[in-house]
Design an enzyme around this catalytic site. Structure first.
Site, PDB file in Angstrom:
ATOM      1  N   ASN A 172       0.856  -1.184   0.000  1.00  0.00           N
ATOM      2  CA  ASN A 172       0.000   0.000   0.000  1.00  0.00           C
ATOM      3  C   ASN A 172       0.899   1.244   0.000  1.00  0.00           C
ATOM      4  O   ASN A 172       1.530   1.553   1.011  1.00  0.00           O
ATOM      5  CB  ASN A 172      -0.920  -0.015   1.223  1.00  0.00           C
ATOM      6  CG  ASN A 172      -1.950   1.092   1.161  1.00  0.00           C
ATOM      7  OD1 ASN A 172      -1.801   2.054   0.408  1.00  0.00           O
ATOM      8  ND2 ASN A 172      -2.999   0.957   1.948  1.00  0.00           N
ATOM      9  N   CYS A 195       0.447   6.188   1.253  1.00  0.00           N
ATOM     10  CA  CYS A 195       0.680   6.678   2.606  1.00  0.00           C
ATOM     11  C   CYS A 195       1.903   7.589   2.606  1.00  0.00           C
ATOM     12  O   CYS A 195       2.780   7.472   1.747  1.00  0.00           O
ATOM     13  CB  CYS A 195       0.892   5.489   3.533  1.00  0.00           C
ATOM     14  SG  CYS A 195       2.002   4.309   2.815  1.00  0.00           S
ATOM     15  N   LYS A 235      -0.111  -1.553  -5.091  1.00  0.00           N
ATOM     16  CA  LYS A 235      -1.456  -0.969  -5.206  1.00  0.00           C
ATOM     17  C   LYS A 235      -1.337   0.528  -5.459  1.00  0.00           C
ATOM     18  O   LYS A 235      -0.792   1.263  -4.640  1.00  0.00           O
ATOM     19  CB  LYS A 235      -2.278  -1.227  -3.950  1.00  0.00           C
ATOM     20  CG  LYS A 235      -3.690  -0.670  -4.075  1.00  0.00           C
ATOM     21  CD  LYS A 235      -4.623  -1.242  -3.063  1.00  0.00           C
ATOM     22  CE  LYS A 235      -6.031  -0.743  -3.275  1.00  0.00           C
ATOM     23  NZ  LYS A 235      -6.957  -1.303  -2.292  1.00  0.00           N
ATOM     24  N   ASN A 275      -6.817   2.620  -5.498  1.00  0.00           N
ATOM     25  CA  ASN A 275      -7.140   2.956  -4.125  1.00  0.00           C
ATOM     26  C   ASN A 275      -8.172   4.087  -4.175  1.00  0.00           C
ATOM     27  O   ASN A 275      -8.602   4.504  -5.247  1.00  0.00           O
ATOM     28  CB  ASN A 275      -5.863   3.360  -3.372  1.00  0.00           C
ATOM     29  CG  ASN A 275      -5.968   3.106  -1.871  1.00  0.00           C
ATOM     30  OD1 ASN A 275      -7.033   3.294  -1.271  1.00  0.00           O
ATOM     31  ND2 ASN A 275      -4.882   2.688  -1.250  1.00  0.00           N
ATOM     32  N   GLY A 313     -12.782  -0.744  -7.490  1.00  0.00           N
ATOM     33  CA  GLY A 313     -13.362   0.593  -7.536  1.00  0.00           C
ATOM     34  C   GLY A 313     -14.799   0.498  -7.999  1.00  0.00           C
ATOM     35  O   GLY A 313     -15.069   0.435  -9.199  1.00  0.00           O
TER      36      GLY A 313
END
Ligand code: RRO
Length: 335
Positions: A158, A161, A196, A223, A274
């Site tokens: 991920n 961030c 991702k 995301n 999504g």
């Protein structure tokens, strides 16, 4: 089934009464060929192309669906240290979807390995662990610990961030950083490595290319978008942190466009997510170039949605007498 949705190359093959499973009639599916829903996402072959989107799913979901039926299981993102997440309110339903600002709440790496992994490991689909970090070295540290765990089949990184070493700019928005991160993680694992991607960038293809150059096996996208809601009566934010992640039905066209754009330029498999609320939505992503799909926000409305999507796709594929791969990237009519 509404025949108008069928692409022009599709035949109208009838299935023997009472038959189940994948068609084996030649010539569309060769005898001995892989199952009709089977799909390859790099180093892993999934029995079907349907998984769950990180953060929308937990071991408690097993109360509502048989986890063994999923193509793969993807965990909520974990970090090295436990995180309490953001202050409430951190969820708000809006037309077309949901705003979230969970803030990476998770029990931390040790608790994940000791308490949660044994529960996930009981299930047969490949287990993909989503993880994150606040610096490249923290990502590396988490991966090295996870590498000791045999029950993990792969990782979803991920990158939406903040990077504390780069003024908090998200890893997934800087191509050079994303390349370096992917390359360093690639060097540490032989397992499936999925990056991702965030849609909150100017050109997602540049970021996708950076991940490919770094050695990713597969990309997951998208995301959440950025979103915000305000109470017009009071002017107060609906989400304590103000800006949130926006997911759900409304973002499906955005996700489809991003998947299509990336699939046109990039030669590794894509797991698409999504706004997938039905098997027909899932199929649209496969036409756009996805090899697999993940069900996210829709599960909050229909907790066993992932299974319904698998069943819907299977019935469709049987009726069409095809493999799911036959639809991969086959969108047509674009001039
Ligand atoms: O935890 C979150 O607030 C969160 C994460 Br880590 C993410 O990747 N996407 C999102 O919409 N929320």
């Amino acid at each position: 089934m509404n025949k108008q949705i069928l692409p022009p190359t599709s035949g109208n093959h009838s299935i023997a009464p009472g038959s189940t499973g994948c068609p084996v009639a030649p010539p569309l599916v060769a005898p001995g060929s892989a199952g009709c829903l089977q799909t390859n996402i790099g180093r892993l072959t999934l029995l079907n192309p349907v998984t769950v989107a990180s953060g929308t799913f937990g071991i408690e979901s097993s109360e509502y669906l048989d986890l063994n039926l999923l193509g793969a299981i993807v965990t909520k993102t974990i970090t090295k240290a436990p995180k309490d997440g953001n202050p409430p309110p951190r969820l708000f339903e809006v037309p077309g979807g949901l705003l979230n600002s969970i803030g990476l709440q998770n029990p931390g790496l040790n608790s994940f390995i000791n308490d949660m992994l044994p529960l996930y490991s009981k299930y047969s689909p490949p287990l993909i662990v989503s993880f994150s970090g606040s610096s490249i070295s923290e990502f590396e540290e988490v991966l090295q610990r996870l590498e000791e765990q045999e029950s993990i089949a792969g990782y979803e990184v991920n990158v939406s961030c903040p990077n504390v070493k780069k003024q908090g700019i998200a890893f997934g928005t800087d191509a050079d950083v994303l390349f370096e991160l992917t390359q360093k993680l690639r060097a540490l694992t032989e397992k499936q490595l999925i990056i991702k991607l965030t849609p909150n960038v100017t050109d997602i293809v540049t970021l996708a290319q950076a991940a490919v150059n770094g050695g990713a096996d597969c990309l997951a996208l998208i995301n959440s978008l950025y979103g915000m809601a305000i109470d017009w009566k009071t002017g107060k934010t609906r989400i304590a942190k103000g800006i949130a992640g926006y997911t759900g039905a409304a973002i499906k066209p955005v996700a489809l466009a991003n998947v299509y754009k990336v699939a046109q330029k990039i030669n590794i498999p894509i797991i698409a997510m999504g706004g997938i609320y039905s098997w027909q939505d899932a199929l649209e992503f496969i036409y756009a170039g996805a090899s697999a799909v993940a069900i996210g926000t829709g599960q909050f409305i229909q907790p066993d949605l992932a299974i319904q999507v698998i069943e819907g796709l299977e019935a469709f594929i049987i009726e069409m007498n095809k493999n799911i791969d036959n639809f991969h990237g086959s969108v047509w009519g674009i001039q």
